[in-house]
Design a protein around this motif. Sequence first.
Motif, PDB file in Angstrom:
ATOM      1  N   ASP A   8      48.852  33.047  47.369  1.00 51.10           N
ATOM      2  CA  ASP A   8      48.533  34.006  48.431  1.00 51.10           C
ATOM      3  C   ASP A   8      48.196  35.393  47.881  1.00 51.10           C
ATOM      4  N   GLU A   9      47.905  35.497  46.595  1.00 51.18           N
ATOM      5  CA  GLU A   9      47.480  36.701  45.898  1.00 51.18           C
ATOM      6  C   GLU A   9      48.476  37.842  46.020  1.00 51.18           C
ATOM      7  N   ARG A  10      49.771  37.565  46.071  1.00 47.73           N
ATOM      8  CA  ARG A  10      50.770  38.613  46.148  1.00 47.73           C
ATOM      9  C   ARG A  10      51.646  38.607  44.911  1.00 47.73           C
ATOM     10  N   HIS A  11      51.239  37.953  43.857  1.00 48.42           N
ATOM     11  CA  HIS A  11      52.045  37.887  42.649  1.00 48.42           C
ATOM     12  C   HIS A  11      51.582  38.942  41.643  1.00 48.42           C
ATOM     13  N   SER A  12      52.297  39.075  40.537  1.00 48.00           N
ATOM     14  CA  SER A  12      52.006  40.103  39.553  1.00 48.00           C
ATOM     15  C   SER A  12      50.855  39.751  38.613  1.00 48.00           C
ATOM     16  N   THR A  13      50.362  38.571  38.671  1.00 48.53           N
ATOM     17  CA  THR A  13      49.248  38.179  37.808  1.00 48.53           C
ATOM     18  C   THR A  13      47.960  38.777  38.373  1.00 48.53           C
ATOM     19  N   PRO A  14      47.168  39.488  37.536  1.00 50.17           N
ATOM     20  CA  PRO A  14      45.929  40.075  38.061  1.00 50.17           C
ATOM     21  C   PRO A  14      44.934  38.980  38.438  1.00 50.17           C
ATOM     22  N   GLN A  15      44.088  39.338  39.365  1.00 44.30           N
ATOM     23  CA  GLN A  15      43.076  38.385  39.791  1.00 44.30           C
ATOM     24  C   GLN A  15      42.061  38.173  38.684  1.00 44.30           C
ATOM     25  N   THR A  16      41.532  37.015  38.619  1.00 46.45           N
ATOM     26  CA  THR A  16      40.514  36.739  37.604  1.00 46.45           C
ATOM     27  C   THR A  16      39.217  37.413  38.028  1.00 46.45           C
ATOM     28  N   ASP A  17      38.532  37.986  37.038  1.00 48.47           N
ATOM     29  CA  ASP A  17      37.271  38.674  37.292  1.00 48.47           C
ATOM     30  C   ASP A  17      36.166  37.627  37.334  1.00 48.47           C
ATOM     31  N   ARG A  18      35.540  37.510  38.469  1.00 47.70           N
ATOM     32  CA  ARG A  18      34.513  36.489  38.630  1.00 47.70           C
ATOM     33  C   ARG A  18      33.116  36.997  38.230  1.00 47.70           C
ATOM     34  N   ARG A  19      33.035  38.277  37.865  1.00 51.69           N
ATOM     35  CA  ARG A  19      31.751  38.822  37.444  1.00 51.69           C
ATOM     36  C   ARG A  19      31.420  38.360  36.027  1.00 51.69           C
ATOM     37  N   SER A  20      30.165  38.307  35.737  1.00 50.65           N
ATOM     38  CA  SER A  20      29.715  37.864  34.428  1.00 50.65           C
ATOM     39  C   SER A  20      29.972  38.963  33.390  1.00 50.65           C
TER      40      SER A  20
END
Length: 146
Positions: A8-20
Motif C-alpha cells: 500500500d506504499e506506506r513502508h520505508s522502502t522508496p518507490q522504484t523509479d520507473r523513468r529511464s
Amino acid sequence: MHGSADKDERHSTPQTDRRSKLMPRVMGSLAIVGMMIGLMIGRLTTPDPSALQQIEVTDGTLVAWFNNEPKLHGEIVDGSVALLFQAEGRPQKGQLKLNGKDVNWRVRSSDEGLLLTLVAARPLRGEWTGSEVDDRWRLEVRLQEQ
C-alpha cells in the motif's frame, strides 16, 4: 511491518523509479557533441594571424609584405621611425639609401608583435601607407630627412 513489500506504499522502502536512466546520458552526450562542433566551427572561422612575408628596399622607401592586414602603431621617436605590428615574423635587418646616405632598418620581436625601426645619422621623418595587393597587405614606408 513484515518486510518491505509495496502493498500500500506506506513502508520505508522508496518507490522504484520507473523513468529511464538513459535520458541523462543522451542529454550529456548531445551537450558534448554540440560543444565539440562549436569549437571546430570557431577554429575554422578565425582568421590566420598576420605574418611578415618579405621586405623590399628601394631608394628612400621600404615595402613590407604581410599575408593580411596587421594592426599597426607607428611613431617618430627622436628622429627615428618605429612601427609596431601585431604580426609574426623572423628578425631581419638591412640598409637602404636615402639621398645617397645610409639608413639602417631592423625588424625584431617584441612583447606586442614585430617592431620595425629605421635609424640614420640624421633625423628622419616617415610616412606609411597600406593597401591590399593580390590578396596580400603591402605597407610602404617613405622616408625623408628632417
